[in-house]
Design a protein around this motif. Structure first.
Motif, PDB file in Angstrom:
ATOM      1  N   VAL A  30     -54.997 -29.501 -11.677  1.00  0.00           N
ATOM      2  CA  VAL A  30     -55.180 -28.455 -12.600  1.00  0.00           C
ATOM      3  C   VAL A  30     -54.582 -27.350 -11.785  1.00  0.00           C
ATOM      4  O   VAL A  30     -55.225 -26.706 -11.023  1.00  0.00           O
ATOM      5  N   LYS A  32     -53.228 -24.376 -13.138  1.00  0.00           N
ATOM      6  CA  LYS A  32     -53.520 -22.996 -13.773  1.00  0.00           C
ATOM      7  C   LYS A  32     -53.600 -21.715 -12.835  1.00  0.00           C
ATOM      8  O   LYS A  32     -54.335 -22.158 -11.581  1.00  0.00           O
ATOM      9  N   ASN A  53     -53.555 -24.565 -18.713  1.00  0.00           N
ATOM     10  CA  ASN A  53     -54.279 -23.978 -19.806  1.00  0.00           C
ATOM     11  C   ASN A  53     -53.767 -22.949 -20.775  1.00  0.00           C
ATOM     12  O   ASN A  53     -53.985 -22.673 -21.648  1.00  0.00           O
ATOM     13  N   ILE A  77     -54.556 -28.449 -21.314  1.00  0.00           N
ATOM     14  CA  ILE A  77     -55.721 -28.444 -21.398  1.00  0.00           C
ATOM     15  C   ILE A  77     -56.520 -27.409 -21.771  1.00  0.00           C
ATOM     16  O   ILE A  77     -57.891 -27.178 -21.642  1.00  0.00           O
ATOM     17  N   MET A 161     -62.098 -35.731 -24.662  1.00  0.00           N
ATOM     18  CA  MET A 161     -62.352 -34.757 -23.438  1.00  0.00           C
ATOM     19  C   MET A 161     -63.435 -33.758 -23.721  1.00  0.00           C
ATOM     20  O   MET A 161     -63.944 -33.669 -24.892  1.00  0.00           O
ATOM     21  N   ILE A 163     -65.808 -30.439 -21.734  1.00  0.00           N
ATOM     22  CA  ILE A 163     -66.185 -29.611 -20.472  1.00  0.00           C
ATOM     23  C   ILE A 163     -67.379 -29.111 -20.910  1.00  0.00           C
ATOM     24  O   ILE A 163     -67.900 -28.043 -21.031  1.00  0.00           O
ATOM     25  N   MET A 210     -64.654 -32.232 -13.326  1.00  0.00           N
ATOM     26  CA  MET A 210     -63.822 -31.129 -12.427  1.00  0.00           C
ATOM     27  C   MET A 210     -64.299 -31.104 -10.998  1.00  0.00           C
ATOM     28  O   MET A 210     -65.016 -31.990 -10.683  1.00  0.00           O
ATOM     29  N   SER A 211     -63.905 -29.986 -10.312  1.00  0.00           N
ATOM     30  CA  SER A 211     -64.224 -30.073  -9.010  1.00  0.00           C
ATOM     31  C   SER A 211     -65.508 -30.216  -8.492  1.00  0.00           C
ATOM     32  O   SER A 211     -65.956 -30.894  -7.683  1.00  0.00           O
ATOM     33  N   ARG A 226     -60.251 -33.787 -14.122  1.00  0.00           N
ATOM     34  CA  ARG A 226     -59.370 -32.553 -14.071  1.00  0.00           C
ATOM     35  C   ARG A 226     -59.863 -31.738 -13.065  1.00  0.00           C
ATOM     36  O   ARG A 226     -60.848 -31.040 -12.993  1.00  0.00           O
ATOM     37  N   VAL A 227     -59.041 -31.565 -11.898  1.00  0.00           N
ATOM     38  CA  VAL A 227     -59.280 -30.879 -10.638  1.00  0.00           C
ATOM     39  C   VAL A 227     -58.493 -29.788 -10.343  1.00  0.00           C
ATOM     40  O   VAL A 227     -57.597 -30.155 -10.137  1.00  0.00           O
ATOM     41  N   GLY A 228     -58.895 -28.736 -10.315  1.00  0.00           N
ATOM     42  CA  GLY A 228     -58.190 -27.426  -9.700  1.00  0.00           C
ATOM     43  C   GLY A 228     -58.615 -26.929  -8.529  1.00  0.00           C
ATOM     44  O   GLY A 228     -57.854 -27.120  -7.369  1.00  0.00           O
ATOM     45  N   SER A 229     -59.740 -26.129  -8.359  1.00  0.00           N
ATOM     46  CA  SER A 229     -60.104 -25.423  -7.186  1.00  0.00           C
ATOM     47  C   SER A 229     -60.064 -26.297  -5.775  1.00  0.00           C
ATOM     48  O   SER A 229     -59.699 -26.145  -4.807  1.00  0.00           O
ATOM     49  N   ARG A 235     -59.417 -19.813  -7.269  1.00  0.00           N
ATOM     50  CA  ARG A 235     -58.322 -19.200  -8.365  1.00  0.00           C
ATOM     51  C   ARG A 235     -58.511 -17.559  -8.092  1.00  0.00           C
ATOM     52  O   ARG A 235     -59.853 -17.232  -7.845  1.00  0.00           O
TER      53      ARG A 235
HETATM   54  C1  LIG Z   1     -59.886 -24.702 -14.948  1.00  0.00           C
HETATM   55  C2  LIG Z   1     -60.010 -26.129 -15.583  1.00  0.00           C
HETATM   56  C3  LIG Z   1     -60.368 -27.233 -14.887  1.00  0.00           C
HETATM   57  C4  LIG Z   1     -60.483 -27.176 -13.495  1.00  0.00           C
HETATM   58  O1  LIG Z   1     -61.704 -26.614 -12.935  1.00  0.00           O
HETATM   59  P1  LIG Z   1     -62.082 -26.674 -11.238  1.00  0.00           P
HETATM   60  O2  LIG Z   1     -63.461 -26.322 -11.359  1.00  0.00           O
HETATM   61  O3  LIG Z   1     -61.285 -25.618 -10.806  1.00  0.00           O
HETATM   62  O4  LIG Z   1     -61.681 -28.108 -10.849  1.00  0.00           O
HETATM   63  C5  LIG Z   1     -60.620 -28.527 -15.420  1.00  0.00           C
HETATM   64  N1  LIG Z   1     -60.611 -28.430 -16.815  1.00  0.00           N
HETATM   65  C6  LIG Z   1     -60.173 -27.420 -17.739  1.00  0.00           C
HETATM   66  C7  LIG Z   1     -60.230 -27.717 -19.128  1.00  0.00           C
HETATM   67  C8  LIG Z   1     -59.987 -26.296 -17.102  1.00  0.00           C
HETATM   68  O5  LIG Z   1     -59.986 -25.340 -17.702  1.00  0.00           O
END
Ligand SMILES: *Cc1c(COP(=O)(O)O)cnc(C)c1O
Length: 236
Positions: A30, A32, A53, A77, A161, A163, A210-211, A226-229, A235
């Motif tokens: 991810v 963003k 996003n 996403i 999907m 969250i 996620m993370s 779905r992994v961002g941080s 961020r």
């Molecule tokens: C930002 C986001 C993520 C990633 O989140 P992290 O906690 O940074 O891994 C995953 N899915 C969606 C829908 C997001 O908006």
């Protein structure tokens, strides 16, 4: 020289590998708020699927990385409004956040003929919280929507999907046993997918984790985290 990014990517891949115990689980990075050069560097470390996003931010990155377009998969996403469906249909490969027929119809109508069908997941509001986007976690409503989406010519329905909120919708405080709470929500999504497939839908994707909770999601059957941080850092 091994970069910090590479170290983070390897740590996340190791977490996935350990949790999945040999089962394949895809890693969606991810990106963003991180720039196109961060995505290019992650591609250089072997990642190919990226999640965005915000429509305009995502398209700017897709265009800045046009030289890699055939090697990257771009996933949308974020929340999707009907005035943005054309941009998404023209630029992305996947959309994870379809939650009503009108959006799906527009995406199908607007998907350019020279591109493969847009891969879509239906977002489910497993917390059943009124403020959150996603379809209610009721099988009848979900089944009807999924059958309608599956019939659209320019979409390929791939899965579900979600969250889930670790605070269970009660903002501000994390539940004492957030892990068990999240497990139930992920299990609910897996169960809904099983029920849909029993009704003839060939769903192969559970986009969840996620993370902070990828191990919990994988233990409940996630096929794509779905992994961002954990990959790119916190961020701004
Ligand atoms: C930002 C986001 C993520 C990633 O989140 P992290 O906690 O940074 O891994 C995953 N899915 C969606 C829908 C997001 O908006």
């Amino acid at each position: 020289m091994i970069s910090e990014l590479q170290t983070r990517i390897e740590a996340v891949q190791q977490r996935i590998h350990t949790a999945a115990r040999g089962r394949p689980v895809a890693l969606l990075a991810v990106s963003k708020t991180f720039n196109a050069e961060a995505v290019r560097a992650a591609y250089g470390c072997g990642l190919q699927a990226f999640g965005e996003n915000y429509v305009q931010e995502g398209i700017a990155k897709i265009e800045a990385l046009a030289d890699l377009r055939s090697r990257l998969n771009w996933h949308f996403i974020g929340p999707l409004q009907s005035n943005k469906t054309r941009d998404v249909a023209e630029h992305f490969d996947w959309v994870h956040t379809v939650d009503r027929l009108k959006i799906a119809q527009r995406l199908s109508d607007q998907r350019p003929p020279h591109l493969p069908p847009l891969q879509v997941c239906v977002q489910v509001n497993v917390d059943n919280a009124p403020t959150k986007s996603g379809v209610a976690p009721q099988i009848e409503e979900l089944l009807a929507l999924c059958h309608q989406i599956a019939a659209l010519p320019r979409l390929q329905l791939r899965g579900l999907m979600s969250i889930p909120d670790p605070a269970g919708g009660a903002s501000g405080h994390v539940l004492p046993d957030a892990d068990a709470f999240l497990s139930q929500k992920f299990a609910l999504l897996r169960e809904l997918k099983t029920q849909l497939n029993a009704q003839g839908l060939g769903l192969d994707t559970l986009s969840m984790g996620m993370s902070a909770d990828l191990e919990t999601a994988i233990a409940q059957g996630s096929t794509m985290v779905r992994v961002g941080s954990a990959l790119f850092g916190n961020r701004p």
